[in-house]
Design a protein around this motif. Structure first.
Motif, PDB file in Angstrom:
ATOM      1  N   MET A 198       1.344  -1.021  -0.088  1.00 44.64           N
ATOM      2  CA  MET A 198       0.215   0.352  -0.257  1.00 44.64           C
ATOM      3  C   MET A 198       0.543   1.306   0.168  1.00 44.64           C
ATOM      4  SD  MET A 198      -3.043  -1.455   0.145  1.00 44.64           S
ATOM      5  CE  MET A 198      -4.130   0.335   0.971  1.00 44.64           C
ATOM      6  N   ALA A 199       0.262   2.384  -0.670  1.00 46.39           N
ATOM      7  CA  ALA A 199       0.944   3.440  -1.152  1.00 46.39           C
ATOM      8  C   ALA A 199       1.408   4.257   1.250  1.00 46.39           C
ATOM      9  CB  ALA A 199       0.517   4.112  -1.462  1.00 46.39           C
ATOM     10  N   SER A 200       2.322   5.037   0.842  1.00 46.60           N
ATOM     11  CA  SER A 200       2.001   6.238   2.481  1.00 46.60           C
ATOM     12  C   SER A 200       2.272   7.341   2.139  1.00 46.60           C
ATOM     13  CB  SER A 200       3.313   4.816   3.168  1.00 46.60           C
ATOM     14  OG  SER A 200       4.458   5.166   2.372  1.00 46.60           O
ATOM     15  N   LEU A 201       2.742   8.142   3.277  1.00 47.29           N
ATOM     16  CA  LEU A 201       2.991   9.534   3.568  1.00 47.29           C
ATOM     17  C   LEU A 201       3.309   9.932   3.826  1.00 47.29           C
ATOM     18  CD1 LEU A 201      -0.550  10.876   1.478  1.00 47.29           C
ATOM     19  CD2 LEU A 201       1.088  10.764   0.422  1.00 47.29           C
ATOM     20  N   SER A 202       3.991  11.081   4.104  1.00 52.62           N
ATOM     21  CA  SER A 202       4.617  11.261   5.334  1.00 52.62           C
ATOM     22  C   SER A 202       3.309  12.105   6.196  1.00 52.62           C
ATOM     23  CB  SER A 202       5.443  12.585   5.065  1.00 52.62           C
ATOM     24  OG  SER A 202       5.155  13.824   4.749  1.00 52.62           O
ATOM     25  N   VAL A 203       3.534  12.429   7.477  1.00 51.87           N
ATOM     26  CA  VAL A 203       2.968  12.442   8.871  1.00 51.87           C
ATOM     27  C   VAL A 203       2.394  14.083   7.931  1.00 51.87           C
ATOM     28  CG1 VAL A 203       2.247  14.048  10.899  1.00 51.87           C
ATOM     29  CG2 VAL A 203       3.083  11.578  10.499  1.00 51.87           C
ATOM     30  N   SER A 204       3.213  15.136   7.575  1.00 50.65           N
ATOM     31  CA  SER A 204       2.601  16.387   6.943  1.00 50.65           C
ATOM     32  C   SER A 204       1.204  16.927   5.437  1.00 50.65           C
ATOM     33  CB  SER A 204       4.119  17.212   6.810  1.00 50.65           C
ATOM     34  OG  SER A 204       4.798  17.145   6.124  1.00 50.65           O
ATOM     35  N   ALA A 205       2.498  15.668   5.092  1.00 51.72           N
ATOM     36  CA  ALA A 205       1.930  15.843   4.091  1.00 51.72           C
ATOM     37  C   ALA A 205       0.264  15.050   4.321  1.00 51.72           C
ATOM     38  CB  ALA A 205       2.504  14.671   2.451  1.00 51.72           C
ATOM     39  N   THR A 206       0.273  14.363   4.417  1.00 51.48           N
ATOM     40  CA  THR A 206      -1.298  13.604   5.138  1.00 51.48           C
ATOM     41  C   THR A 206      -2.534  14.623   5.586  1.00 51.48           C
ATOM     42  OG1 THR A 206      -0.489  11.083   6.529  1.00 51.48           O
ATOM     43  CG2 THR A 206      -3.023  11.696   6.186  1.00 51.48           C
ATOM     44  N   ALA A 207      -1.925  15.428   6.620  1.00 50.12           N
ATOM     45  CA  ALA A 207      -1.977  16.503   6.989  1.00 50.12           C
ATOM     46  C   ALA A 207      -2.837  17.326   6.160  1.00 50.12           C
ATOM     47  CB  ALA A 207      -1.739  17.160   8.279  1.00 50.12           C
ATOM     48  N   ARG A 208      -1.934  17.779   5.320  1.00 55.10           N
ATOM     49  CA  ARG A 208      -2.715  18.928   4.333  1.00 55.10           C
ATOM     50  C   ARG A 208      -3.419  18.435   3.340  1.00 55.10           C
ATOM     51  NH1 ARG A 208       3.305  19.111   4.074  1.00 55.10           N
ATOM     52  NH2 ARG A 208       3.395  18.497   2.002  1.00 55.10           N
ATOM     53  N   GLN A 209      -2.712  17.051   3.406  1.00 52.03           N
ATOM     54  CA  GLN A 209      -4.331  16.851   2.495  1.00 52.03           C
ATOM     55  C   GLN A 209      -5.693  16.299   3.044  1.00 52.03           C
ATOM     56  OE1 GLN A 209      -2.643  13.486  -0.036  1.00 52.03           O
ATOM     57  NE2 GLN A 209      -0.784  14.242  -0.017  1.00 52.03           N
ATOM     58  N   TRP A 210      -5.410  15.954   4.171  1.00 52.12           N
ATOM     59  CA  TRP A 210      -6.698  15.617   4.655  1.00 52.12           C
ATOM     60  C   TRP A 210      -7.510  16.950   4.945  1.00 52.12           C
ATOM     61  CZ3 TRP A 210      -9.333  17.123   9.383  1.00 52.12           C
ATOM     62  CH2 TRP A 210     -10.400  16.387   9.829  1.00 52.12           C
ATOM     63  N   ALA A 211      -6.553  18.029   5.753  1.00 54.26           N
ATOM     64  CA  ALA A 211      -7.781  19.293   5.604  1.00 54.26           C
ATOM     65  C   ALA A 211      -7.872  19.499   4.314  1.00 54.26           C
ATOM     66  CB  ALA A 211      -6.488  20.197   5.901  1.00 54.26           C
ATOM     67  N   ALA A 212      -6.901  19.689   3.127  1.00 51.72           N
ATOM     68  CA  ALA A 212      -7.860  19.792   1.752  1.00 51.72           C
ATOM     69  C   ALA A 212      -9.132  19.158   1.125  1.00 51.72           C
ATOM     70  CB  ALA A 212      -5.989  20.044   1.143  1.00 51.72           C
ATOM     71  N   CYS A 213      -9.118  18.598   1.579  1.00 55.72           N
ATOM     72  CA  CYS A 213      -9.588  17.127   1.462  1.00 55.72           C
ATOM     73  C   CYS A 213     -11.666  17.478   2.075  1.00 55.72           C
ATOM     74  CB  CYS A 213      -9.291  15.524   1.602  1.00 55.72           C
ATOM     75  SG  CYS A 213     -10.937  14.743   1.518  1.00 55.72           S
ATOM     76  N   GLN A 214     -11.029  17.532   3.385  1.00 51.01           N
ATOM     77  CA  GLN A 214     -12.398  18.220   4.458  1.00 51.01           C
ATOM     78  C   GLN A 214     -13.424  20.121   3.515  1.00 51.01           C
ATOM     79  OE1 GLN A 214     -13.161  15.511   5.756  1.00 51.01           O
ATOM     80  NE2 GLN A 214     -10.953  15.090   5.656  1.00 51.01           N
ATOM     81  N   THR A 215     -11.725  20.715   3.505  1.00 50.78           N
ATOM     82  CA  THR A 215     -12.013  21.515   2.874  1.00 50.78           C
ATOM     83  C   THR A 215     -12.918  21.908   0.775  1.00 50.78           C
ATOM     84  OG1 THR A 215     -10.508  22.927   3.365  1.00 50.78           O
ATOM     85  CG2 THR A 215     -11.767  24.289   2.296  1.00 50.78           C
ATOM     86  N   GLN A 216     -12.740  20.977   0.703  1.00 49.67           N
ATOM     87  CA  GLN A 216     -13.430  20.782  -0.304  1.00 49.67           C
ATOM     88  C   GLN A 216     -14.722  20.053  -0.764  1.00 49.67           C
ATOM     89  OE1 GLN A 216     -10.813  18.555  -3.400  1.00 49.67           O
ATOM     90  NE2 GLN A 216      -9.328  19.512  -3.117  1.00 49.67           N
ATOM     91  N   ILE A 217     -14.905  19.151   0.361  1.00 50.41           N
ATOM     92  CA  ILE A 217     -15.897  18.427   0.628  1.00 50.41           C
ATOM     93  C   ILE A 217     -17.586  19.678   1.050  1.00 50.41           C
ATOM     94  CG2 ILE A 217     -17.928  16.730   1.746  1.00 50.41           C
ATOM     95  CD1 ILE A 217     -15.319  14.512   1.528  1.00 50.41           C
ATOM     96  N   GLU A 218     -16.738  20.522   2.071  1.00 49.56           N
ATOM     97  CA  GLU A 218     -17.324  21.378   3.480  1.00 49.56           C
ATOM     98  C   GLU A 218     -17.674  22.143   1.970  1.00 49.56           C
ATOM     99  OE1 GLU A 218     -19.177  21.425   5.456  1.00 49.56           O
ATOM    100  OE2 GLU A 218     -17.861  19.744   6.558  1.00 49.56           O
ATOM    101  N   LEU A 219     -17.093  22.634   0.753  1.00 49.72           N
ATOM    102  CA  LEU A 219     -17.785  23.559  -0.182  1.00 49.72           C
ATOM    103  C   LEU A 219     -18.574  23.389  -1.033  1.00 49.72           C
ATOM    104  CD1 LEU A 219     -16.042  26.113  -1.047  1.00 49.72           C
ATOM    105  CD2 LEU A 219     -15.078  25.125  -2.924  1.00 49.72           C
ATOM    106  N   ILE A 220     -17.975  21.917  -1.642  1.00 51.73           N
ATOM    107  CA  ILE A 220     -19.061  21.732  -2.533  1.00 51.73           C
ATOM    108  C   ILE A 220     -20.252  20.596  -1.385  1.00 51.73           C
ATOM    109  CG2 ILE A 220     -17.688  20.492  -4.135  1.00 51.73           C
ATOM    110  CD1 ILE A 220     -17.854  18.041  -3.173  1.00 51.73           C
ATOM    111  N   ARG A 221     -20.560  20.454  -0.295  1.00 55.37           N
ATOM    112  CA  ARG A 221     -22.061  19.756   0.178  1.00 55.37           C
ATOM    113  C   ARG A 221     -22.993  20.510  -0.275  1.00 55.37           C
ATOM    114  NH1 ARG A 221     -21.681  17.396   5.963  1.00 55.37           N
ATOM    115  NH2 ARG A 221     -23.736  17.446   5.606  1.00 55.37           N
ATOM    116  N   PRO A 222     -23.011  21.821  -0.106  1.00 57.22           N
ATOM    117  CA  PRO A 222     -24.199  22.199  -0.166  1.00 57.22           C
ATOM    118  C   PRO A 222     -25.032  22.637  -1.401  1.00 57.22           C
ATOM    119  CG  PRO A 222     -23.228  24.303   0.979  1.00 57.22           C
ATOM    120  CD  PRO A 222     -22.116  22.744   0.137  1.00 57.22           C
ATOM    121  N   LEU A 223     -24.331  22.063  -2.458  1.00 58.47           N
ATOM    122  CA  LEU A 223     -24.590  22.122  -3.949  1.00 58.47           C
ATOM    123  C   LEU A 223     -25.416  20.449  -4.262  1.00 58.47           C
ATOM    124  CD1 LEU A 223     -21.962  22.598  -5.648  1.00 58.47           C
ATOM    125  CD2 LEU A 223     -23.823  24.194  -5.195  1.00 58.47           C
ATOM    126  N   PHE A 224     -25.371  20.269  -3.280  1.00 59.59           N
ATOM    127  CA  PHE A 224     -26.157  18.514  -3.259  1.00 59.59           C
ATOM    128  C   PHE A 224     -27.534  18.640  -2.562  1.00 59.59           C
ATOM    129  CE2 PHE A 224     -21.653  17.230  -4.248  1.00 59.59           C
ATOM    130  CZ  PHE A 224     -21.923  16.255  -5.049  1.00 59.59           C
TER     131      PHE A 224
END
Length: 648
Positions: A198-224
């Motif tokens: 399985m792929a792996s990521l550094s701790v800092s990279a995971t944190a940044r990408q996790w936060a970006a993912c939640q931001t994107q989801i919160e941005l699109i949720r009102p459209l559904f």
């Protein structure tokens, strides 16, 4: 797969799209949903086209994708087979419209109707419509669960296809996610090769990408039209309740039908045909549900602090603690609620305040008497400055008593509720307003959790907002726990007075409802602001009470009283200002009340203060709308209530 050969085309299937970050439990959630009758899970379908090697890997049934009878039938029905040309064409469209960099264009899809982007988006949607229709036919299913996770893919499908898409936002504590991604050399059996990991990521990279993912989801949720937030930790703790809540919120049945495979601490899953995803998709039979919280003991303090610092705003939003460095042990892990045994259900006293509603209060009391709760219930109907309706006592039943009493003290809800509490002696006190009703299982569900979580001070529940006699909006609530910060930000519909179950010691510790509150307005919220200091506030995330929004309340909608009460609230609880959004909310409500009284200058000034605290304050915007247009306040309120909102 259906054994009947060519299947007659079905109606358009529903799509449940699981959006979230990797290693958040999506494989287990989508398989559990896919086991519901006439539902089917397909894994991370996007990977079939995204990764050139995906079509050569193993299906969840253990067979190579191209050799799987299910996927062969799907490919034949949708594209005439899984040719390399077909895969490449869809991959090219995906690269053109469903990459993260195209999210702004998708958000403004209506502005690009004649562009090349719009044409590619239509082609991409058409391809997925064929694919989903074929999946529904072959599986003989009405609902498809796609765990592709990418937020941009969810929005692309929503914009481009005619298939109804419901968004299930799956989130797991970012520190647990980072711990999982940090692991290396985890076998990847679905690749077929013995050395694949399985792929792996550094701790800092995971944190940044996790936060970006939640931001994107919160941005699109009102459209559904339908969306729901599911915390993986809540799913593992109480899967049946969480699935009931999710299905209800997504408009896909609120009953327990079809959840026979969901047991208290485990799942019974057969093989499925999910593609890509976690290796757990190959497991079947009895699957134990575990909190998967090894990170709490093994994740280093430094790594934990890095992830917390990067993701803190979202952790707080989703109810995860950020301030504690305590290493949690097995003794701290929450055990899923178990119903008490015979004779263990304690007495519950219920207070029903009323005034001028002889018929409605009878319905309210009857709904309390009709509870399936095995323990005894006493109902105290408190008439506010009116003659008690003694006939209500006849509603009593075995293990149930009904006592009409009078409030002869100050008028208003606060005093009326206090009189009721003074008549009680039970350790657990519930309330139900005279124009609302309880579902039959409301009290038993709440008491089960209350008895299993001794640190809960107050417990609310999801509600069913009756906007008119023929229109209802369900609000299960977004989290199983409401923190102090969340309470300062919002009143929370799921903490409506008709849902509350309160331990007696809370009243002993923080005092009664505040009878000095002008008009008794927001007396329940003011009480909760004190109660949260006495212990945790929780929510059963199922609609368990029906709240009539179309009745005129004796105790509300008097603008002068509202303004005075909210100004009193800010003076008594200055810590509301700790939350910019919460402070702006109360200021906006005051501004609307002032505008309704004709004080437009004062309304504009107060709205300005709200906007300075929170530039997107909706209550302040409503106040300015009224101040600028002069539209009848009741009409504006009717509009927002019809939309399932409100200004509370």
């Amino acid at each position: 797969m259906s054994e009947r050969g060519q299947v007659t085309p079905k109606a358009t299937p529903r799509l449940v799209y699981i959006a979230g970050f990797g290693r958040s439990g999506s494989t287990l959630v989508e398989r559990t949903l896919g086991a519901i009758p006439r539902w089917v899970n397909v894994g991370e379908l996007i990977q079939v086209f995204r990764l050139p090697t995906a079509a050569a890997e193993l299906c969840g049934c253990g067979t190579p994708f191209r050799e799987c009878a299910f996927w062969s039938a799907v490919g034949e029905r949708s594209f005439g087979g899984w040719s390399g040309e077909t895969l490449e064409q869809i991959r090219a469209l995906q690269e053109t419209v469903a990459r993260q960099r195209f999210l702004p264009k998708l958000l403004l899809a209506g502005e690009h109707q004649d562009s090349r982007f719009a044409a590619a988006l239509r082609d991409y949607g058409a391809a997925y419509e064929k694919l989903y229709a074929a999946i529904a036919e072959v599986a003989d299913a009405d609902v498809i669960v796609d765990a592709s996770k990418w937020p941009v893919q969810a929005l692309a499908l929503h914009r481009a296809s005619s298939i109804p898409v419901s968004l299930l936002h799956l989130v797991r504590d970012a520190r647990g996610v980072a711990y999982s991604w940090k692991k290396s050399s985890v076998p990847r059996p679905h690749a077929g090769a013995s050395d694949s990991v399985m792929a792996s990521l550094s701790v800092s990279a995971t944190a940044r990408q996790w936060a970006a993912c939640q931001t994107q989801i919160e941005l699109i949720r009102p459209l559904f039209d339908a969306s729901w937030l599911l915390r993986y930790e809540d799913f593992v703790s109480d899967p049946r309740v969480e699935l009931e809540s999710a299905r209800s919120a997504l408009g896909l049945s609120s009953s327990t039908d079809g959840l026979e495979h969901v047991e208290e601490h485990s799942l019974i899953l057969s093989t499925s045909h999910g593609v890509a995803g976690n290796p757990s998709r190959f497991a079947h039979g009895h699957i134990a549900l575990q909190p998967d919280d090894q990170w709490r003991q093994e994740f280093s303090q430094r790594d934990r602090q890095v992830v917390t610092a990067v993701t803190a705003p979202w952790l707080v939003r989703y109810g995860y603690p950020v301030g504690s460095t305590h290493t949690i042990t097995a003794a701290d892990v929450q055990v899923p609620p178990r119903p008490p045994g015979p004779g263990e259900w304690p007495l519950v006293d219920v207070v029903v305040p009323t005034r001028g509603r002889p018929d409605l209060v009878r319905e309210a009391v009857q709904s309390v008497v009709d509870q399936d709760y095995p323990g005894p219930i006493r109902v105290f109907v408190v008439h506010d400055h009116e003659e008690p309706q003694t006939s209500l006592a006849a509603l009593a039943a075995p293990n149930r008593t009904v006592s009409p009493v009078s409030n002869t003290r100050a008028e208003g809800l606060a005093a009326t509720r206090n009189v009721g509490v003074e008549h009680t002696s039970a350790d657990y006190i519930a309330s139900c307003d005279d124009d609302d009703t309880w579902d039959p299982d409301k009290l038993s569900r709440q008491m089960t959790r209350m008895l299993n979580e001794p640190d809960l001070a107050v417990l609310g529940a999801g509600i069913r907002l009756l906007m008119s006699p023929d229109h209802a909006v369900e609000w299960p609530g977004k989290s199983a726990v409401v923190t102090r910060a969340q309470l300062l930000r919002s009143r929370h519909k799921e903490l409506h007075s008709s849902t509350l179950l309160i331990r007696r010691h809370v009243f002993d510790g923080v005092g009664p409802y505040d009878e000095n509150l002008p008009g008794g307005y927001a007396e329940d919220y003011e009480f909760l602001l004190r109660a949260v200091e006495a212990g945790r506030i929780g929510v059963v995330n199922l609609p368990l009470a029906s709240i009539r929004q179309y009745n005129t309340s004796w105790f509300r909608e008097r603008a002068e009283v509202v303004a005075e009460a909210l100004e009193y609230l800010l003076a008594k609880h200055p810590h509301i200002a700790e939350s910019k959004a919460g402070h702006a909310r109360v200021l906006g409500q005051i501004a609307f009340a002032r505008s309704s009284l004709g004080d437009r200058k004062g309304a504009v000034a107060t709205a300005g203060k709200a906007f300075r605290r929170w530039p997107i304050a909706p209550h302040a915007a409503l106040a300015l709308t009224h101040a600028g247009t002069g539209v009848e306040p009741a009409k504006l309120l009717a509009i927002v209530r019809k939309a399932g909102r409100g200004i509370t």
